[in-house]
Design a protein around this motif. Structure first.
Motif, PDB file in Angstrom:
ATOM      1  N   LYS A  71      -8.513  -4.790   7.804  1.00  0.00           N
ATOM      2  CA  LYS A  71      -9.084  -3.540   8.336  1.00  0.00           C
ATOM      3  C   LYS A  71      -8.472  -3.183   9.695  1.00  0.00           C
ATOM      4  CE  LYS A  71     -13.406  -3.386   5.815  1.00  0.00           C
ATOM      5  NZ  LYS A  71     -14.855  -3.510   5.845  1.00  0.00           N
ATOM      6  N   LYS A  72      -8.159  -4.199  10.510  1.00  0.00           N
ATOM      7  CA  LYS A  72      -7.516  -3.944  11.802  1.00  0.00           C
ATOM      8  C   LYS A  72      -6.144  -3.288  11.594  1.00  0.00           C
ATOM      9  CE  LYS A  72      -9.484  -7.955  14.169  1.00  0.00           C
ATOM     10  NZ  LYS A  72      -9.133  -9.280  14.723  1.00  0.00           N
ATOM     11  N   TRP A  73      -5.410  -3.788  10.628  1.00  0.00           N
ATOM     12  CA  TRP A  73      -4.078  -3.236  10.351  1.00  0.00           C
ATOM     13  C   TRP A  73      -4.166  -1.818   9.833  1.00  0.00           C
ATOM     14  CZ3 TRP A  73      -1.918  -7.941   7.197  1.00  0.00           C
ATOM     15  CH2 TRP A  73      -1.522  -8.954   8.078  1.00  0.00           C
ATOM     16  N   VAL A  74      -5.076  -1.586   8.907  1.00  0.00           N
ATOM     17  CA  VAL A  74      -5.199  -0.271   8.275  1.00  0.00           C
ATOM     18  C   VAL A  74      -5.661   0.770   9.291  1.00  0.00           C
ATOM     19  CG1 VAL A  74      -6.393   1.035   6.487  1.00  0.00           C
ATOM     20  CG2 VAL A  74      -5.540  -1.260   5.980  1.00  0.00           C
TER      21      VAL A  74
ATOM     22  N   THR B 216       0.839  -1.197   0.000  1.00  0.00           N
ATOM     23  CA  THR B 216       0.000   0.000   0.000  1.00  0.00           C
ATOM     24  C   THR B 216       0.879   1.253   0.000  1.00  0.00           C
ATOM     25  OG1 THR B 216      -0.148  -0.066   2.411  1.00  0.00           O
ATOM     26  CG2 THR B 216      -1.954  -1.091   1.176  1.00  0.00           C
ATOM     27  N   ALA B 217       0.328   2.352  -0.488  1.00  0.00           N
ATOM     28  CA  ALA B 217       1.073   3.608  -0.604  1.00  0.00           C
ATOM     29  C   ALA B 217       1.607   4.089   0.744  1.00  0.00           C
ATOM     30  CB  ALA B 217       0.196   4.680  -1.246  1.00  0.00           C
ATOM     31  N   ASP B 218       0.875   3.807   1.824  1.00  0.00           N
ATOM     32  CA  ASP B 218       1.314   4.240   3.153  1.00  0.00           C
ATOM     33  C   ASP B 218       2.272   3.241   3.817  1.00  0.00           C
ATOM     34  OD1 ASP B 218      -0.422   2.165   3.734  1.00  0.00           O
ATOM     35  OD2 ASP B 218      -1.748   3.351   5.008  1.00  0.00           O
ATOM     36  N   ASN B 219       2.675   2.209   3.057  1.00  0.00           N
ATOM     37  CA  ASN B 219       3.587   1.163   3.557  1.00  0.00           C
ATOM     38  C   ASN B 219       3.048   0.405   4.765  1.00  0.00           C
ATOM     39  OD1 ASN B 219       5.636   1.351   1.618  1.00  0.00           O
ATOM     40  ND2 ASN B 219       6.527   3.111   2.671  1.00  0.00           N
ATOM     41  N   LYS B 220       1.739   0.341   4.910  1.00  0.00           N
ATOM     42  CA  LYS B 220       1.126  -0.394   6.028  1.00  0.00           C
ATOM     43  C   LYS B 220       1.084  -1.900   5.755  1.00  0.00           C
ATOM     44  CE  LYS B 220      -1.012   2.048   9.378  1.00  0.00           C
ATOM     45  NZ  LYS B 220      -0.749   1.921  10.772  1.00  0.00           N
ATOM     46  N   VAL B 221       0.652  -2.278   4.524  1.00  0.00           N
ATOM     47  CA  VAL B 221       0.406  -3.694   4.239  1.00  0.00           C
ATOM     48  C   VAL B 221       1.016  -4.102   2.901  1.00  0.00           C
ATOM     49  CG1 VAL B 221      -1.371  -5.470   3.952  1.00  0.00           C
ATOM     50  CG2 VAL B 221      -1.801  -3.542   5.477  1.00  0.00           C
ATOM     51  N   SER B 222       1.696  -5.241   2.907  1.00  0.00           N
ATOM     52  CA  SER B 222       2.173  -5.871   1.674  1.00  0.00           C
ATOM     53  C   SER B 222       1.326  -7.111   1.452  1.00  0.00           C
ATOM     54  CB  SER B 222       3.642  -6.271   1.787  1.00  0.00           C
ATOM     55  OG  SER B 222       4.466  -5.144   1.851  1.00  0.00           O
ATOM     56  N   LEU B 223       0.856  -7.287   0.235  1.00  0.00           N
ATOM     57  CA  LEU B 223       0.039  -8.444  -0.119  1.00  0.00           C
ATOM     58  C   LEU B 223       0.850  -9.358  -1.021  1.00  0.00           C
ATOM     59  CD1 LEU B 223      -2.634  -9.987  -0.220  1.00  0.00           C
ATOM     60  CD2 LEU B 223      -3.339  -8.486  -2.099  1.00  0.00           C
TER      61      LEU B 223
END
Length: 175
Positions: A170-173, A128-135
Motif C-alpha cells: 500500500k505504501k508503494w501504490v 501492475t498495469a501502472d508499472n508500479k509493482v512487480s510480484l
C-alpha cells in the motif's frame, strides 16, 4: 516437408546489430564480453550485465548476446529462462519477491502471496498495469531462519504476515 528460409532470421539479426550500434549500453555490454574473452562459459555473467544495463532481457538483446558469444540462440534463451534472477519482461518500479521455500511456505508464505495478489489484483509473475509493482516468487532465498521472508526492492524482510506485506504494498501504490 516445408523448407525453412534463413533470410528472415538474418534480417532480424542485421536490424538488431544496427540498433545496437547507436546505443551506449550495447557498447558497455560488448566491453564486458571482451573482458571475458567472449568465452561461452561467461554466458551467465554476460546476461547479468545485460540485465543490469537494460533492466530485463528482451529477445533482441538475447539474440545480440548469442551472436557475439557465438552460441545458439536456444542456449542463451534456455539459460535466461532457467535461472530465476533473469527476467524477460520489464519490471515495475518496485519488486516484491515472496519466498516459497519449504520453511517459508510452512510458516505462511502462501497466505502472504494470496494477500498481495488480492491487494494488487495481479498474479505472481505479473506487473501492475501502472508499472508500479512487480510480484514475483522464488523457490528459496536462503533465509529459512526468518521465515516467511519477502524481498522488497532487494531488501530481505523477516517474518512477514499477510497484513505486513499488504501494508508495504500500500505504501508503494500510494506514492
Amino acid at each position: 516437408m516445408l523448407a525453412t528460409h534463413p533470410f528472415p532470421q538474418r534480417r532480424r539479426l542485421q536490424a538488431v546489430l544496427e540498433h545496437a550500434s547507436g546505443d551506449k549500453r550495447f557498447k558497455i555490454l560488448e566491453v564486458h564480453m571482451k573482458k571475458h574473452q567472449y568465452r561461452h562459459d561467461a554466458l551467465i555473467e554476460v546476461l547479468h550485465k545485460a540485465q543490469e544495463l537494460f533492466g530485463y532481457l528482451e529477445d533482441d538483446l538475447l539474440l545480440f548476446v548469442s551472436y557475439k558469444l557465438k552460441l545458439p540462440p536456444s542456449r542463451v534463451y534456455g539459460v535466461a529462462t532457467f535461472y530465476h534472477f533473469f527476467t524477460l519482461k520489464p519490471q515495475g518500479e518496485h519488486t516484491c519477491v515472496v519466498c516459497m521455500g519449504t520453511a517459508c511456505y510452512v510458516k505462511g508464505a502462501d497466505r502472504v502471496i494470496e494477500a498481495v495478489q488480492e491487494n494488487l489484483k495481479i498474479k505472481a509473475g505479473e506487473t501492475t498495469a501502472d508499472n508500479k509493482v512487480s510480484l514475483l516468487t522464488a523457490r528459496c532465498i536462503g533465509a529459512c531462519g526468518i521465515a516467511p521472508a519477502v524481498v522488497y526492492d532487494g531488501t530481505v524482510t523477516p517474518r512477514q504476515t499477510p497484513d505486513s506485506a499488504t501494508e508495504q504494498i500500500k505504501k508503494w501504490v500510494a506514492s
